[in-house]
Design an enzyme around this catalytic site. Sequence first.
Site, PDB file in Angstrom:
ATOM      1  N   GLY A  65     -13.995  13.561  32.597  1.00  0.00           N
ATOM      2  CA  GLY A  65     -12.944  13.981  33.528  1.00  0.00           C
ATOM      3  C   GLY A  65     -11.690  12.725  33.578  1.00  0.00           C
ATOM      4  N   GLU A  86     -19.725  19.975  28.755  1.00  0.00           N
ATOM      5  CA  GLU A  86     -19.777  20.110  27.013  1.00  0.00           C
ATOM      6  C   GLU A  86     -18.583  19.895  26.265  1.00  0.00           C
ATOM      7  OE1 GLU A  86     -21.872  22.542  23.535  1.00  0.00           O
ATOM      8  OE2 GLU A  86     -21.422  23.487  25.352  1.00  0.00           O
ATOM      9  N   ALA A  92     -18.170   8.416  38.832  1.00  0.00           N
ATOM     10  CA  ALA A  92     -17.150   9.071  38.995  1.00  0.00           C
ATOM     11  C   ALA A  92     -17.297  10.777  39.126  1.00  0.00           C
ATOM     12  CB  ALA A  92     -16.203   8.743  38.026  1.00  0.00           C
ATOM     13  N   LYS A  96      -9.961  11.846  51.320  1.00  0.00           N
ATOM     14  CA  LYS A  96     -10.294  13.050  52.116  1.00  0.00           C
ATOM     15  C   LYS A  96     -11.673  12.766  53.060  1.00  0.00           C
ATOM     16  CE  LYS A  96      -7.773  16.080  49.071  1.00  0.00           C
ATOM     17  NZ  LYS A  96      -7.029  15.266  48.503  1.00  0.00           N
ATOM     18  N   VAL A 108      -4.395  11.454  42.368  1.00  0.00           N
ATOM     19  CA  VAL A 108      -4.002  10.767  41.298  1.00  0.00           C
ATOM     20  C   VAL A 108      -3.204  11.598  40.363  1.00  0.00           C
ATOM     21  CG1 VAL A 108      -4.821   9.850  39.228  1.00  0.00           C
ATOM     22  CG2 VAL A 108      -6.285   9.579  41.239  1.00  0.00           C
ATOM     23  N   SER A 120      -4.002  14.021  36.923  1.00  0.00           N
ATOM     24  CA  SER A 120      -5.422  14.494  37.007  1.00  0.00           C
ATOM     25  C   SER A 120      -5.480  15.877  36.876  1.00  0.00           C
ATOM     26  CB  SER A 120      -6.305  13.907  38.207  1.00  0.00           C
ATOM     27  OG  SER A 120      -5.664  14.404  39.360  1.00  0.00           O
TER      28      SER A 120
END
Length: 641
Positions: free
Chosen positions: A308, A333, A380, A426, A466, A469
């Site tokens: 990610g 994957e 993460a 959040k 971010v 992202s």
Amino acid sequence: MRSKKIVLLNQRYLPRWAVFALDIGICICSFALMFLILDGTPLKFNKVLPMPIKAIVVIGINILFFLVFRTYAGIVRHSTFTDVFKVASASFLTAFSAIALNYIFYMLLGQKIFLTTGVLLYMFFSFTLMLFFRIAVKEVYQYLQRMNAGNFKKKVLIVGMDNQTISLGRALTTESDLPFKLVGFLSENPSSKSLSILGKPVFSLAINKDSLPFTELIAKTDLDGVLIVRDSHSIAETKQIVEACLANNVEVFNVPLVENWNKKEDIQTQIRPIQIEDLLERHPIKIDADILKHDLEAKTILVTGAAGSIGSEIVKQLAAFRPKKIVILDNAESALHAIELYLRTEYPSLNFVVALADVRNIDRLEMIFSKYKFNFVYHAAAYKHVPLMEKNPHEAVAVNIMGTINLANLAVQHGVDKFVMISTDKAVNPTNVMGASKRGAEMYVQSLQERIGTHTKFITTRFGNVLGSNGSVIPYFRKQIANGGPVTVTHKDIIRYFMTISEACQLVLQAGTMGNGGEIYVFDMGKPIKIMDMAENMIRLSGLKPYKDIDIQIVGLRPGEKLYEELLSDTAMTLPTYHPKIMVSKVPVEDFNEVSRKIQAILKATTQNKRKPVVKRLKELVPEYLSQNSEFQSLDKAHHN
């Protein structure tokens, strides 16, 4: 006129058959020229064959060698030595063949067909004219290309007068393939008015939105854009320049520092239109590299969610501290394959292992922990999209809570030194399932820390949105603008904190070196940004006008969405750390057994095919969780009643 030039420059212009025909025409002209020159001399042509037949034979041989060497196949305007060699070979072999045929005929019949001088003269004329034809086409094309490039280059001013800007100006004036034409330098220093740099004038005036002299300068120079060297101006100064330029339909380009130019290609690719990210008031973050090196060097590290946005950046930054091994774990994957290829190319010396696994699968995780004996875990992996998790609370609980529990328990069992969990703003006074599930995960690792005999230090980091992202607002707006709009904003007053991916991960690594475990570290996110202002500025930076060229529509808050995010809860206190951007939040820690009991109740509820029982139990675990704009608001009313 300009469109005709474009057509001329962007097509082959002379197809193969045309080149072939022109070469034959040159051969005919060369034979005729040879005949006219020799006809008035004492040299006499042999009378074995009529002159037209002789011409057909010689030119026919020449055509044969055109076909053998494919002299017509190249694009004339891009002719090279190889193309010239083919033409020369065809001409030489034509002459050689004609002379050989001449002597064979002489040996058989005692007469010659061709005058040898004539054949050699024909070879000289034909080769010279074909060569001249190719050189002429190439030179004309290059002339038109230069003239066309000059017409279509953007006329730009460079803002500032220092070593950086002068080096940039020198690059623009010497590199002809750059799409910019320098018309001068711009300085706010009044004494610079009479100066000249690199033969270009220096214009001295203050740049602001209402500056009449700036408007007059644009008209005078027919200006297309201005170039700003990155980090040479404050954010406030850059904003002022951008506002003035946008008000006058002038583009603004961001240029890297000259010392970052590694090769010529970098200049063109890195000079880019200024982006909304460049205008956010972010200050450079300094990290203590020595402490990080001491903690991370020669260590075995697990990064979950490593494919990610955050996870992959953490891996890249960890590479600088020479860990013994990094295990990059993700269940996506394709994304995992992509990051593997990237790391093998960009970080060839990095010792890493790719693990395709799901944090919900405790057996698979157990095998990985047993095999690698981790010193550090950076967690993460999470589901983060608010509307999706509002519709799928079962999955939010399974990944964000149960996945964290699996990893945390294994970290304790296998003696991991530090476990750094990536959380979110959040999780503070959550109004949605996603935020509440992340707060539940925070509560578990905090309470686990308090258990007797826990060697692992559990550290939680909490920050806001971010930039760049996956699924973040800026790429989403950019796509909407590229598609012609409209840009959709959920509420006219909605605000958010923003941080770059690099900044966030730097602070995550730094926070991981701090504390004794159980802390929640909060990052200084800077000033909150109004999303409506961001949308309007992004449209302007695209050279368009908000509400005229691109409409902005208010679509309403999404389920569970807040108008503003918080980094601290009402009951939390913060204390400073040695890093000015990192604060530690003193959040009350719940009893481990009580937290575990409530989490078990949530997990039991996930076995039902209903959402509300799951959310109800989640609200019991996180009592400050009050739903907004959601079907689960009824659970809050029932609780209060």
